[in-house]
Write a protein that holds these residues in place. Structure first.
Motif, short mmCIF file in Angstrom:
data_model
loop_
_atom_site.label_atom_id
_atom_site.label_comp_id
_atom_site.label_asym_id
_atom_site.label_seq_id
_atom_site.Cartn_x
_atom_site.Cartn_y
_atom_site.Cartn_z
N MET A 1 57.54 48.37 34.60
CA MET A 1 56.40 48.83 35.39
C MET A 1 55.18 47.96 35.07
N VAL A 2 54.55 47.44 36.09
CA VAL A 2 53.38 46.59 35.90
C VAL A 2 52.11 47.41 36.07
N ASP A 3 51.22 47.32 35.11
CA ASP A 3 49.92 47.99 35.20
C ASP A 3 48.98 47.05 35.97
N TYR A 4 48.91 47.24 37.28
CA TYR A 4 48.14 46.33 38.11
C TYR A 4 46.63 46.44 37.87
N LYS A 5 46.16 47.62 37.48
CA LYS A 5 44.74 47.79 37.17
C LYS A 5 44.38 46.98 35.93
N LEU B 1 58.10 41.52 41.99
CA LEU B 1 57.90 42.29 40.75
C LEU B 1 58.02 41.38 39.54
N GLU B 2 59.02 40.50 39.53
CA GLU B 2 59.19 39.57 38.41
C GLU B 2 57.98 38.64 38.29
N LYS C 1 55.52 38.43 34.97
CA LYS C 1 55.25 37.18 34.25
C LYS C 1 53.77 36.81 34.34
N TYR C 2 53.16 37.07 35.47
CA TYR C 2 51.73 36.78 35.63
C TYR C 2 50.91 37.55 34.60
N LEU C 3 51.22 38.84 34.45
CA LEU C 3 50.53 39.66 33.46
C LEU C 3 50.80 39.15 32.05
N ASP C 4 52.05 38.81 31.78
CA ASP C 4 52.44 38.27 30.47
C ASP C 4 51.66 37.00 30.16
#
Length: 225
Positions: A1-5, A195-196, A200-203
């Protein structure tokens, strides 16, 4: 799950130029192919393979450590290991090669041994539509019997000289460049999912911020109050 905020919050700490570079690189990344290297004892060889994976858009690399420990030389890898997902198989008392093969098979990969021997498929004849994990071994000894006996196929680079093999880092670069070019010209769905890409962008945002632990703690503390 990505925390977009949280992702949006972190973007203020990373320059627009760098964020755009992340998005551009992510659009070129693939999990259609992956690479596995088995017991590479020379750090500069292993590091060069890691660098080639980054250069040619391979997101995942698998390292088998039955005899030798993997080490990514900063001088050779140029920090490429920071942007890849590296899985290391080094469990004591276990056959790490078979563990790696099993894991990749469970994720839908064909096991392809890169070797100049056997009745290997020539590089230009390889079917790039099949989701494949390319295994590389040391230059003289080659891949282990565990890989050779469990491979779904073999691949080799055409050579016209007196020598029978290439250095692993050179072989990996040639194969990955060829696959990368052919994937781009195909209608294969080779890119990461949205989603992937977000994961990775968040990472990568987090890896780009020196004080990330402090920023993360402050953000979630504020969020819970």
């Amino acid at each position: 799950m990505v925390d977009y905020k949280f992702m949006e919050y972190l973007e203020q700490f990373v320059s627009e130029k760098r964020r755009n570079l992340f998005r551009k690189v992510l659009n070129e990344r693939t999990r259609h192919f992956t690479v596995a290297i088995e017991d590479i004892f020379k750090p500069h060889n292993a590091s060069a393979v890691v660098r080639s994976c980054d250069v040619f858009g391979i997101q995942d690399i698998h390292i088998i450590e039955d005899k030798y420990k993997f080490y990514a030389s900063k001088m050779i890898a140029k920090g490429a290991q920071k942007w890849l997902d590296i899985s290391i198989y080094k469990k004591q008392g276990s056959n790490n090669t078979l563990d790696c093969i099993s894991n990749l098979r469970n994720n839908g990969y064909k096991i392809i041994a890169a070797t100049p021997h056997n009745e290997s498929c020539l590089l230009e004849d390889f079917d790039v539509s099949q989701k494949s994990a390319i295994f590389f071994g040391v230059e003289k000894a080659g891949l282990s019997e565990d890989v050779m006996n469990n491979a779904d196929g073999f691949i080799k680079i055409p050579m016209v000289g007196f020598t029978e093999s290439l250095n692993i880092s050179v072989a990996a670069a040639i194969i990955l460049q060829n696959f990368n070019e052919r994937l781009k010209k195909s209608d294969i769905n080779w890119q990461l999912t949205e989603l992937e890409k977000s994961e990775k962008y968040l990472d990568w945002l987090e890896k780009s911020i020196k004080s990330i632990k402090k920023i993360k703690a402050q953000y979630y503390l504020k969020d819970t109050n």
